[in-house]
Structures are given as C-alpha cells and as structure tokens.
Design an enzyme around this catalytic site. Sequence first.
Site, short mmCIF file in Angstrom:
data_model
loop_
_atom_site.label_atom_id
_atom_site.label_comp_id
_atom_site.label_asym_id
_atom_site.label_seq_id
_atom_site.Cartn_x
_atom_site.Cartn_y
_atom_site.Cartn_z
N ASP A 265 0.82 -1.25 -0.30
CA ASP A 265 -0.12 0.15 0.11
C ASP A 265 0.92 1.53 -0.45
O ASP A 265 2.15 2.17 0.34
CB ASP A 265 -0.65 0.47 1.28
N LYS B 219 -3.40 3.32 -2.37
CA LYS B 219 -4.77 4.10 -3.01
C LYS B 219 -4.77 5.42 -2.45
O LYS B 219 -4.00 6.30 -1.54
CB LYS B 219 -5.82 4.16 -2.30
N MET C 210 -7.41 9.35 9.06
CA MET C 210 -7.53 10.30 7.42
C MET C 210 -8.81 11.54 7.53
O MET C 210 -9.16 10.73 7.02
CB MET C 210 -7.61 8.61 6.48
#
Length: 325
Positions: free
Chosen positions: A34, A56, A166
């Site tokens: 990731d 992502k 986030m």
Amino acid sequence: MTRISLVGAGPGDPELLTIKGRRVIEQADVIIYDRLVNPLLLYLAKADATFIYCGKEPHKHSLRQTKINETIVEQALSGKQVVRLKGGDPAVFGRVGEEMDWINQYGIDYEVIPGITAASAASIYAGIPLTHREHCSHATLATGHRAIDGLPSLQTLDKGTYAFYMGIENLTEICLQIADKKLPVAVIEWGTLGKQKTIIGDVGTIIHKVKAAAIHNPAMILIGDVVKEHHGKSWFEKLPLFGKNYLLVSSKPLRFEQVTSYTEKGAYVWAVATADQRFDTIHQRILHETACWDEIVFLDSEAANLLARLEKRIGVSHSEKGFVG
C-alpha cells in the site's frame, strides 16, 4: 504451507514492524503493498521478489479493491508465496475482512499478521497516551474520511478519546458536531516518522491551526482531555536527528540496521541501495517529494556514481552533500 500472508507494516517507523511480519516479507515471492507502507521495508525482500504497488490516494486509486483481491489470489494460485503488506494494522480500517472473504472463496490457506495501528503509535510518538486513568475511560477509533453521522456521542465525548484516521478533509465537519469548543485536539501528521508534525489546539481553534501549518493526510486526529498530557516536544521529537532528512546511498546490498541506526535517532530516511530497478518508481516519488536532504550519505566509494546513474534514469537530481566511507 500458508500461501498468503496479510501483514500489518505498522505506522511508518520501520522498527515497529513485527518479527513475524519481517520473516514473511523475507520469504515472499510477491509483495503487494500500500501507499502508507514505509517502502524501506521492501529492502527486506529477496532479490528476486516481485513488488506490486496498489496504493490508494485521495480521489484516485492505483488498483481498485476488487483488482487487489484478484491479484492476491492469482499470484497465490500460480504457486507464489504472497505477502499483502498494509500500513498500520490490517484489521483496523485496512479492509482485510474483504480480502479474507475473497481468499476463502478459493479455499487458499492464509494468515493474518497484526501490526501496530496509527492511533496508539502516532499518539504516543507525539507524547500523548491514547488512554489515561485521569482523563479517559475509553477510546474510540473512527474513520475520518467518511460521513460521521453515525457518531452521535461526539456531542458529549464523556470521559473518552476519539481517534480519527485520515480525517483532515472532514475536520471542519467533525468539529462542528462537538459542543464543547474548548475540548483539546491534537493533529499528528506522518506519525512515527522523522517528518512528524504535531499541532495542538482545541475544537474552536484547530481548523485554523491545521490550515496555517499546511497539514495533510496521512494524519491522526485525537480529541479529548487526554490531549492535555501533551507537554511540548515529545520524547520522539527530542531525539537528536528528529526533523532531519537523510538519503543513504550504497552500491552494495543494504543492511536493515544501517537504516535503523538513523531512524532510531529520529531521522527521516530514504535509501538507494544497488541498481535494483524494482525501486525506480519509489525512488522517483520520494526523491521528487523530498526537495532537500540535510545530508546525502554515501556508504561506499561507488555510491556517488550509483546515485548519478539513478537520477539520470528517473529524471530527478540532487546535489552531493556528504560522504561516509
């Protein structure tokens, strides 16, 4: 033999990887990793291991989750030993449940290796314990990049701590739902890395402070009285190399301990080791993002030539600043 390992890489500090996680990375034929995985961990891989990036980023995806699931299974069915390497802990907002469901459909053996999650690691690296007997009777982990209508307790936050992952884009919405505008807030960007930033305020002031400091994801938002335990620079931020950027360059295979000898002192580190083209796209991204290095450390006499060849190949240039034999 277990064909698939779903592994938590921890929050960034490379030494927060578990011993079990390190073992399976060293054994893997394929590593699917990731964006929030510290790519220094890929230097633990075998020389012939394949790297597949599936990071992502906000509003764009390198690989969609369905494609990630398919890739994991395809690689395992081809006889490869597969590591799916995820930032933090794979079971805390890491979508590991979806990957487990997909793998189960094919009857493939797998294991899940937990990692240290950002809520506990980033908070304590900023000098704030996630829980504290005098301030906090419970902690709630919440994703901050989605609508937060399902969290009505934000109105009171009675003797608890909220840790939002986030959540920078939704910080205004989060603060609007909290009645007590004097409630302490901490925002920690790039927690556990040498480029960590910690912003302290309260519900009424934190939005302005975060904008003024140009804070972006990845960041952890902590809300609650436990933030009162922040007393200036943390133990991590007091380390001798904290806030310094070091680029290590070696024409020979890099020992992991060469990297951690800098990170354990608080430095932010990237490494260029050998002419391994598997790392080219990673080098390009990191050398482009880091405009200034406090020191470029050449670990052997051929390292400067290696860096010059790499920079020409990937189109990024840095001046020579140091040499360590």
